[in-house]
Design a protein around this motif. Structure first.
Motif, PDB file in Angstrom:
ATOM      1  N   SER A  69       0.827  -1.205   0.000  1.00 15.34           N
ATOM      2  CA  SER A  69       0.000   0.000   0.000  1.00 15.34           C
ATOM      3  C   SER A  69       0.860   1.254   0.000  1.00 15.34           C
ATOM      4  CB  SER A  69      -0.926   0.011   1.224  1.00 15.34           C
ATOM      5  OG  SER A  69      -0.174   0.119   2.419  1.00 15.34           O
ATOM      6  N   GLU A  72       2.264   2.119   3.493  1.00 11.64           N
ATOM      7  CA  GLU A  72       2.901   1.037   4.246  1.00 11.64           C
ATOM      8  C   GLU A  72       4.352   1.373   4.568  1.00 11.64           C
ATOM      9  OE1 GLU A  72       3.523  -3.818   3.734  1.00 11.64           O
ATOM     10  OE2 GLU A  72       1.993  -2.733   2.605  1.00 11.64           O
ATOM     11  N   THR A  84       4.397 -10.047  -2.280  1.00 13.35           N
ATOM     12  CA  THR A  84       3.772  -8.880  -2.896  1.00 13.35           C
ATOM     13  C   THR A  84       4.236  -8.724  -4.341  1.00 13.35           C
ATOM     14  OG1 THR A  84       5.547  -7.416  -2.105  1.00 13.35           O
ATOM     15  CG2 THR A  84       3.597  -7.648  -0.700  1.00 13.35           C
ATOM     16  N   ASN A 106       4.727   2.316  -3.648  1.00 14.06           N
ATOM     17  CA  ASN A 106       5.345   3.004  -2.521  1.00 14.06           C
ATOM     18  C   ASN A 106       6.860   3.179  -2.725  1.00 14.06           C
ATOM     19  OD1 ASN A 106       6.696   3.202   0.093  1.00 14.06           O
ATOM     20  ND2 ASN A 106       4.713   2.793   1.015  1.00 14.06           N
TER      21      ASN A 106
END
Length: 373
Positions: A69, A72, A84, A106
């Protein structure tokens, strides 16, 4: 010529799969020899590929439904690297399955994963985030560091100059790009001790594939008078955001001015070709794709808000760096100038980034210097 594949984190970015796949498909029109590994949710990727048959025939899908995210913490993202889409895309470069990876996710997590998985090249203490910015000249200017390292010593800045010059030779085609250090003035007495030391060592060095000419002030970055601007990540990120903000201010000001009255609207129609050229020149999507230079592999960061054209440019950056073998170029330049150019040891900057990333994974406090979107 067989070129390595490009791994695309299809789940990264604000718009996710649709825009990432469309951007990669646009890029493949310019680089049709490349193949891709699309990492992310397989059903969604397949659906996106239905409208891009040229991309479907050149792609393999690695299914993964976990995403890093935008908010994160890098430490948590590191612990989930094996599950991920971002982590698996980077791992494909680590294993040699792909030559490069691109993600719009991110930034801090991408930086931390890249450092741990790929490690820095021999002779490089810290990787740097480099980007392209528009100028009044014929070529974009390469600027680094844009936020990966907030605190840098003279040795780091010298290594950034070598890496930036190697990148600029690919972008501009110049054998010896013009390189300067960002400072508060052009006089040799200005700036911090680290800046003055780096400037002196670069000026004294021989065998560098660059034209080093001291310092440059922030108001000259986009004038077209320099090919590479070198700075620490703290100053670089502030300068980048100031330039981007100024560009948005100018475009918004023009939009307001041209819609303020009937006469203004008529004036807009007359001057539309010029304003369209300005809008195109200032559009960040046309300069998208920040590169983490100094890693054992090509890792490119796309803006999270980039549209398909922006993602295409980020993938284009990946392809250009692979075609011109940026890692080999940097290694050759470091060998040419010799290990002693940056001096021995570390002063002021403290730990290497690998040490910092490890500390972050363990939950210890550190100076991350994360570049924001």
């Amino acid at each position: 010529m067989s070129l390595p594949r490009i791994a695309v984190d299809a789940m990264g970015g604000d718009e996710g799969v649709r825009v990432m796949v469309e951007g990669a498909a646009l890029a493949r029109r310019r680089h049709d020899k490349f193949r891709f590994l699309l990492v992310g949710d397989e059903p969604r990727i397949k659906a996106a590929l239905d409208t891009h048959p040229n991309m479907r025939s050149a792609s393999e899908i690695l299914h993964c439904d976990e995403v890093v995210s935008g908010d994160e913490k890098p430490s948590r993202a590191l612990r989930r690297a094996k599950t991920t889409s971002m982590g698996l895309a980077i791992n494909a470069v680590k294993t040699g399955d792909c030559g490069a990876a691109v993600s719009g996710g991110n930034t801090g997590a991408l930086m931390a994963m890249g450092k741990i998985a790929l490690r820095t090249m021999p002779g490089i203490d810290r990787p740097a985030l480099a980007g392209l910015m528009p100028t009044l000249g014929d070529d974009d200017v390469v600027m680094l560091d844009l936020g990966a390292n907030t605190d840098c010593d003279a040795r780091n800045l010298i290594q950034f100059a070598v890496m930036g010059a190697a990148y600029a030779r690919i972008v501009t085609g110049k054998a010896a790009p013009r390189v300067r250090l960002l400072n508060i003035g052009t006089e040799s007495i200005k700036g911090t001790d680290n800046l003055r030391e780096a400037s002196q060592r670069l000026a004294d060095a021989t065998g560098l594939a660059m034209q080093f000419d001291g310092f440059i002030e922030a108001d000259k970055i986009n004038r077209g008078e320099v090919d590479v601007v070198v700075t620490d990540g703290f100053s670089g990120n502030i300068a980048l955001k100031a330039i981007e903000g100024s560009a948005r201010f100018v475009t918004d000001l023009l939009r307001t001015a041209f819609t303020s009255s009937l006469r203004s609207k008529i004036g807009f129609l007359v001057s539309r070709p010029a304003t369209e050229l300005l809008r195109h020149h200032l559009d960040p999507n046309n300069h998208n794709g920040g590169v983490f230079l100094g890693l054992n592999g090509v890792l490119v960061k796309s803006h999270g808000s980039a549209n398909a054209k922006g993602v295409s440019n980020a993938v284009h950056v990946c392809a250009r760096l692979l075609e011109d073998d940026i890692t080999r170029r940097i290694a050759a330049d470091l060998a040419e100038v010799g290990a002693g150019i940056g001096g021995e040891g570390r002063t002021g900057a403290g730990r290497t980034d690998a040490e910092s990333a490890t500390a972050d994974a363990a939950g210890k406090p550190q100076d991350t210097g994360e570049a924001s979107e």
